[in-house]
Structure formats: structure tokens, C-alpha cells
Motif scaffolding. Structure first.
Motif, PDB file in Angstrom:
ATOM      1  N   SER A 275       0.834  -1.210   0.000  1.00 30.40           N
ATOM      2  CA  SER A 275       0.000   0.000   0.000  1.00 30.40           C
ATOM      3  C   SER A 275       0.864   1.254   0.000  1.00 30.40           C
ATOM      4  CB  SER A 275      -0.929  -0.002   1.213  1.00 30.40           C
ATOM      5  OG  SER A 275      -1.857  -1.058   1.143  1.00 30.40           O
ATOM      6  N   ARG A 276       1.939   1.242   0.799  1.00 30.78           N
ATOM      7  CA  ARG A 276       2.846   2.399   0.836  1.00 30.78           C
ATOM      8  C   ARG A 276       3.437   2.664  -0.541  1.00 30.78           C
ATOM      9  NH1 ARG A 276       8.828   2.737   2.558  1.00 30.78           N
ATOM     10  NH2 ARG A 276       9.137   4.971   2.931  1.00 30.78           N
ATOM     11  N   ALA A 277       3.865   1.598  -1.210  1.00 33.79           N
ATOM     12  CA  ALA A 277       4.441   1.753  -2.541  1.00 33.79           C
ATOM     13  C   ALA A 277       3.382   2.201  -3.550  1.00 33.79           C
ATOM     14  CB  ALA A 277       5.069   0.441  -2.986  1.00 33.79           C
ATOM     15  N   TYR A 278       2.203   1.590  -3.482  1.00 35.12           N
ATOM     16  CA  TYR A 278       1.140   1.906  -4.440  1.00 35.12           C
ATOM     17  C   TYR A 278       0.686   3.356  -4.318  1.00 35.12           C
ATOM     18  CZ  TYR A 278      -3.321   1.575  -6.902  1.00 35.12           C
ATOM     19  OH  TYR A 278      -4.367   1.778  -7.773  1.00 35.12           O
ATOM     20  N   PHE A 300       2.804  -1.745 -10.713  1.00 33.68           N
ATOM     21  CA  PHE A 300       1.372  -1.477 -10.557  1.00 33.68           C
ATOM     22  C   PHE A 300       0.683  -0.964 -11.818  1.00 33.68           C
ATOM     23  CE2 PHE A 300       3.253  -0.671  -6.271  1.00 33.68           C
ATOM     24  CZ  PHE A 300       2.715  -1.799  -5.649  1.00 33.68           C
ATOM     25  N   GLY A 301       1.413  -0.847 -12.917  1.00 35.35           N
ATOM     26  CA  GLY A 301       0.773  -0.486 -14.172  1.00 35.35           C
ATOM     27  C   GLY A 301      -0.166  -1.586 -14.636  1.00 35.35           C
ATOM     28  N   ALA A 302      -0.807  -1.402 -15.797  1.00 33.69           N
ATOM     29  CA  ALA A 302      -1.823  -2.352 -16.272  1.00 33.69           C
ATOM     30  C   ALA A 302      -1.298  -3.783 -16.333  1.00 33.69           C
ATOM     31  CB  ALA A 302      -2.329  -1.914 -17.642  1.00 33.69           C
ATOM     32  N   ASN A 389      -7.448  -6.350  -7.539  1.00 29.06           N
ATOM     33  CA  ASN A 389      -6.477  -5.380  -8.039  1.00 29.06           C
ATOM     34  C   ASN A 389      -5.700  -4.763  -6.885  1.00 29.06           C
ATOM     35  OD1 ASN A 389      -7.303  -5.699 -10.730  1.00 29.06           O
ATOM     36  ND2 ASN A 389      -8.923  -4.191 -10.487  1.00 29.06           N
ATOM     37  N   ALA A 390      -4.490  -4.327  -7.170  1.00 25.23           N
ATOM     38  CA  ALA A 390      -3.660  -3.631  -6.166  1.00 25.23           C
ATOM     39  C   ALA A 390      -4.391  -2.371  -5.699  1.00 25.23           C
ATOM     40  CB  ALA A 390      -2.314  -3.265  -6.776  1.00 25.23           C
TER      41      ALA A 390
END
Length: 392
Positions: A275-278, A300-302, A389-390
């Protein structure tokens, strides 16, 4: 579903796309899955051994953006590996003291950390690096500074990732041992879920099946596999694939038991770090601009390696299903398929060594081909997964 009798390789792929979409929709209907999030699985991971390894391999796969995916443990990206790369692309939140202690050597430490493939803890790894790169006085000060960062969530996550307590060792049929990151979807959990699961009837006909798709995945898409018959290396079914694709398919029978089993990662994985990275897409206090381990887009891209995960697996047992290709086959065609289609026929592909179901081939009086698949009570197959999904 209409077919062109003069099918090309590309049009066979489109037919298989439609077949997969229709079959996936039938499973969604019959087993009550969510059409917005369910992904049908094909391949060697769909039929597993009696231990937890197959379930762990499936849970650790990175799901592609598709409604149906072909899974092979030797060819899939691993969620655990992608997560480890993400950690190595990030910066601790309490690194200022360590930066000051290391000065120009800080970037060398990060490069050394990122290149490490051992199971050393972060402190052990840092001491190893410091003893090689720093003079004694600087080494002592640097280790003191590093110890103050050990409670930083990133360093905790890095140490947990290599903690052997969060992994499980298995032995394959040849006696070779291998280790996998642990998940909650153990064979015991799957068996317990199956024992209290439901039953269903299957009645799929490609001529009437819906090929539409809802949700976050690509409509009518199959990732990585587009054949109807599949042989081991060197086998060719090009003409027979075209023959089969020119006519209808049916799948009829029963599923004695089915259930879903949650596939959460063990403590080697820290969702708060994801979550921190996203949530820090353009934040260079979170992402290390000098790291070569990846970027927000690569994770986290498509098509990112952490863009999606499997939150639960669909498992089935005690099924008796007959797949019929309505095309016309000769006796020679039948013998070739029976002898050489070692990976099976659509949609139940699996390496023969991994298959736990039985296959019975029949050339019907009208020239059509039927394959009866039976999975006995006590054996479990993986048919798909619920995809999230992230950063969930």
C-alpha cells in the motif's frame, strides 16, 4: 458461435478465445462465481498433487489481465519474487542517520542490498557489507546507525521475506526438494472447504454459450494458450486444431464438490508495504530513484507484476465430465489424438505427469470425438481464482 471452415492459425485462436469465454461463463453460472472478478484457469497448475505445493504455486502466480489464463509453474512470474523486487526498489522511512553515517557509501550499500540473493537478515547482510567496504571506525558507527533503522517497516519486511519460518519445503516425485513461500490455501484448508462444499451440473454448448464478459479483465481473452489439442514438445496438431475449431463443442456432466479457499500470503508478505508503494507513485522518499529493481509502473501499471493477485482459489472434486467435439474425425485422427495429445484437449490441459484425473477417449458413431474426464473423491483440482487489483 459461427465458424469459418477454412480456418487460419489466427482464427483458431479467436475460436479458442470464444470457447474459453463461453466455458468460463458456464462455470460462473453453475458454481455461483462473481463474473466481475473470476478468472478461469487452465494448465498444469489446474491438477495438483496431494500436498499444498500446487495450491501455493497457483497462489504465488501473477495473474494476467484476462478472463481465462493458462498456468504453468515453470513459466509464470512469481508474486513473491515481484514483491521482493518492490521492497528493494523502496527506501526506508528512517534512513537519514544511516545516510549521514555512510556518506558516499550509501549508494554502494543499496546496490549491494539489491543484488543480494541470500537468506541473511538485514543486519547480517549489512555487517557483511560493512566489513568489506568500510574502515573499522566508520564500520562501528555505521552498524550503530543501521541498528536504529531495524524497526523501520521496510527492514522488517525485508527480514521477514527471508525468514524460513514463512516457507514450506516439499519433495517432488524424483525425490528432489524445493521450497515455496507459504499461503493460507493449504491442502488441509482446501480439503475442509471441499468437504462442506456444494455440487453442480454442467451443460455447456458452444453454439449457444455467451462469450461476453464483465469486470476488470479482458473480454473473451485467453492468456498464453490457444490450441484445442496439445502435445508434448515436438507434437503438432495444426490441422486437427483447425478441424476441431470449425465445429461446436459441448461439455456435460456433474461436479460432486466445489468450494473456494482463501489464498492469503504468510508473514513473508506485508500488505502495508505494498500500500505504501502503491500510494507513493511519484514520491522519491518512498521509491529509490537510483534503484534498478523496478518502478511504480513496472509493479502497478496495467501489466505490472503486482497489479493483481489471487485472493481465493476455486477448487473442485468428484467430477465426471464429457467434452465432445462435434467435428468429424477419421480413425487415424482418433488414434493420433489418443496417442499424442499428452497434454489433453480443450479446456482441461495438463502435463500428463501432473494429471490426477482420468481420461477416456471415444470416437462416436457419427465421427465426433468425446473425452470423459473423471476426478475421484479425495482428489482436488484448481479451476480458477478470484482476482483482486492492487493494493488489496
Amino acid at each position: 458461435m459461427k465458424h469459418d471452415l477454412k480456418l487460419t492459425s489466427g482464427s483458431v485462436q479467436q475460436v479458442v478465445n470464444d470457447l474459453n469465454a463461453g466455458w468460463r461463463n458456464e462455470v460462473v453460472r453453475a458454481l455461483g462465481m462473481d463474473s466481475n472478478t473470476f478468472q478461469m484457469a487452465q494448465g498444469t497448475l489446474g491438477l495438483q498433487s496431494a500436498d499444498s505445493s500446487g495450491l501455493f504455486l497457483m497462489a504465488d502466480s501473477v495473474p494476467p489481465q484476462s478472463t481465462t489464463a493458462y498456468y504453468d509453474p515453470s513459466g509464470k512470474n512469481k508474486r513473491s519474487s515481484a514483491y521482493n523486487q518492490m521492497l528493494h526498489a523502496m527506501l526506508p522511512s528512517t534512513s537519514s542517520g544511516l545516510r549521514a553515517a555512510l556518506g558516499d557509501q550509501y549508494s554502494n550499500w543499496i546496490a549491494y542490498r539489491n543484488a543480494d540473493t541470500s537468506d541473511l537478515s538485514q543486519l547480517e547482510l549489512f555487517k557483511k557489507w560493512a566489513s568489506r567496504r568500510l574502515d573499522p571506525n566508520q564500520e562501528t558507527a555505521a552498524i550503530t546507525a543501521f541498528k536504529k533503522t531495524l524497526s523501520d517497516p521496510l527492514n522488517v519486511a525485508l527480514s521477514n521475506y527471508v525468514d524460513k519460518n514463512f516457507y514450506m519445503t516439499f519433495t517432488d516425485d524424483s525425490g528432489k526438494s524445493f521450497t515455496l513461500p507459504s499461503y493460507s490455501c493449504t491442502i488441509d484448508a482446501a480439503t475442509k472447504a471441499i468437504n462442506t462444499g456444494g455440487s453442480a451440473s454442467i451443460d455447456y454448448d458452444s453454439t449457444t454459450a455467451s462469450t461476453s464478459s464483465n469486470g476488470t479483465m479482458v473480454s473473451g481473452s485467453a492468456s498464453g494458450f490457444y490450441d484445442i489439442f496439445s502435445a508434448s514438445a515436438g507434437g503438432s496438431f495444426e490441422q486437427l486444431n483447425q478441424t476441431a475449431a470449425s465445429s461446436a463443442f459441448t461439455i456435460k456432466g456433474t461436479i460432486g464438490k466445489y468450494a473456494t479457499v482463501v489464498s492469503d500470503a504468510a508473514e513473508w508478505y506485508d500488505g502495508s508495504m505494498v500500500s505504501r508503494a502503491y500510494n507513493g507513485k511519484n514520491d522519491n522518499t518512498i521509491w529509490d530513484p537510483n534503484s534498478n529493481m523496478g518502478t511504480w509502473d513496472s509493479f502497478f501499471g496495467a501489466n505490472g507484476s503486482l497489479a493483481r493477485r489471487m485472493s481465493s482459489l476455486l477448487v473442485v472434486s468428484e467430477y465426471d465430465l464429457v467434452v465432445t467435439s462435434k467435428a468429424t474425425y477419421s480413425q487415424a485422427d482418433f488414434q493420433q489424438i489418443k496417442a499424442q495429445a499428452s497434454f489433453g484437449i480443450w479446456p482441461f490441459f495438463s502435463a500428463s505427469a501432473s494429471a490426477t484425473h482420468t481420461e477416456t477417449y471415444t470416437l462416436n458413431e457419427d465421427g465426433s470425438l468425446s473425452v470423459r474426464y473423471q476426478l475421484n473423491k479425495g482428489l482436488i483440482a484448481i479451476w480458477g481464482a478470484t482476482i483482486q487489483n492492487a493494493p488489496n
